[in-house]
Design an enzyme around this catalytic site. Sequence first.
Site, mmCIF file in Angstrom:
data_model
loop_
_atom_site.group_PDB
_atom_site.id
_atom_site.type_symbol
_atom_site.label_atom_id
_atom_site.label_comp_id
_atom_site.label_asym_id
_atom_site.label_seq_id
_atom_site.Cartn_x
_atom_site.Cartn_y
_atom_site.Cartn_z
ATOM 1 N N ASP A 77 0.793 -1.229 0.000
ATOM 2 C CA ASP A 77 0.000 0.000 0.000
ATOM 3 C C ASP A 77 0.828 1.283 0.000
ATOM 4 O O ASP A 77 0.631 2.169 -0.820
ATOM 5 C CB ASP A 77 -0.921 -0.033 1.217
ATOM 6 N N ASP A 80 4.464 0.434 4.140
ATOM 7 C CA ASP A 80 4.349 -0.789 4.928
ATOM 8 C C ASP A 80 4.260 -2.003 4.003
ATOM 9 O O ASP A 80 4.434 -1.895 2.797
ATOM 10 C CB ASP A 80 3.129 -0.705 5.853
ATOM 11 N N TYR A 229 -8.044 2.358 6.666
ATOM 12 C CA TYR A 229 -8.793 2.837 5.497
ATOM 13 C C TYR A 229 -10.283 2.660 5.715
ATOM 14 O O TYR A 229 -10.940 1.870 5.050
ATOM 15 C CB TYR A 229 -8.328 2.115 4.222
ATOM 16 N N GLU A 468 5.712 9.704 4.106
ATOM 17 C CA GLU A 468 5.307 8.387 3.594
ATOM 18 C C GLU A 468 4.585 8.544 2.262
ATOM 19 O O GLU A 468 3.634 9.305 2.146
ATOM 20 C CB GLU A 468 4.389 7.664 4.581
#
Length: 485
Positions: A77, A80, A229, A468
């Site tokens: 994703d 990670d 999410y 990120e």
Amino acid sequence: MASSKVFGLLCLSMFLLTHNSVLASFDYGDALTKSLLYYEAQRSGKLPPNQRVQWRGDSGLKDGSDTGVDLVGGYYDAGDNVKFGFPMAFTITMLSWSTIEFRSKLDAKSELSNALDAIKWGTDYLIKAHAAPNVLYGEIGDGDSDHECWQRPEDMTTPRTTFKIDEQHPGADLAGETAAALAAASIAFKDKDSKYASELLTHAKEVFEFARDHSVVYQNSINVAGKFYSSSGYEDELLWAAAWLHRATDDITYLDYLGQAGNTGGARTVFSWDDKFIGVQVLVAKLVLEGKVESSGTWSQYKSQAEQFICSCIQKGNSNVKKTPGGLLWFLPWNNLQYTSTAVFVATAYSEYLNAKHAPIQCPGGIVQPKDLIDLAQSQVDYILGSNPHGMSFMVGFGPKYPTQVHHRAASIASIKKDSAPVSCKGGFDSWFNKNSPNPNVLDGAIVGGPDENDAYTDSRSNYQMAEPATVSTAPLVGVLAKLA
């Protein structure tokens, strides 16, 4: 302290004076190439012989084994090692939309095959995940246990638990987004591989039926996904899927579904993995412009709502999107650039639709021409690529200065091909995460979360809010960069 603040304001003033009047010129072709390379670095599974990102190796080769289903493949994703189906499907939809609208531009830059490869790596996995008509695997790995470790994907020791939706535990949003991804991808593949396109469409129709018949948000069924999410609703995904299925099939059934919607979304403030209403509004507005539906009633609502968002982005609306002092469209604190990239894609695609009909937009603040939308998109892309107060590109690997401490496990740990000694769950933090030095691997094409509302950015691995990258952020820019290149 006060003197440094004055100095900062002086630097910003100089930046605004030199940059606001003239758009910088960047190598958009190089940025386009890197944007597609990024997806190869995010691959899970058995890497193909033509893999270009050589610091990655095979990983997640037993995914699905706990349920006896082959779920190898797809994409990690963000920074990670979890495969979250909801944002992954949105990534594929946006990669497909980029490819559909700007196919000839991608082809001219010899990037069409790479774009299709990026889509197919995702859709091959989504087909596997749709293991039966009313079964869809929506997550591999668990966010909590994954986040307790800092390991490259090739060394993972965390549980690779599978999570699914089915008739007893449904999720209309996850299924709807997956249907949209498969339908959009079928259009992208139609001219290249009609058999594969047909397979994608068959799955898209089935998953849409499953979504339409089970009106529940997916985190009620896949609870672990809710922490990372969580979906705010499923109406948008069902309409989004119907819009893509109509575009792929011309079947009136899907058009009727859009026309009979009780909720067309209203004025939205973002277009994202969670909120697809603007995407729907833009696709329907295209139909209105082309005369394929009436320019009144529900259809005109979709169009006017799409244009409201665009007007607010271009600062000619009644409630304009905030801009940073350096000129970046600023939506939300967490990974803001994902929203900037979807907004500029909408502007770019809509400029194409308007151009085809020689039509402008009548915004509250005045007339907006198709070229104005391209200028907006270019200004935002230029900010991302380095025309900002930091003189830093927020696309990793692009230009002379870019983030070097990206919050990304694989990039921040030495390649398994250079050091095959396994990195342990906690050992990765000591050896790599806490190191105040550049990542050993450059994650080309990744778009980091980006600066805050005052243009401030901290290049630190621990600052995951800014540092990120995520697959959803780069996908919309593929089409925009193809247009600009």
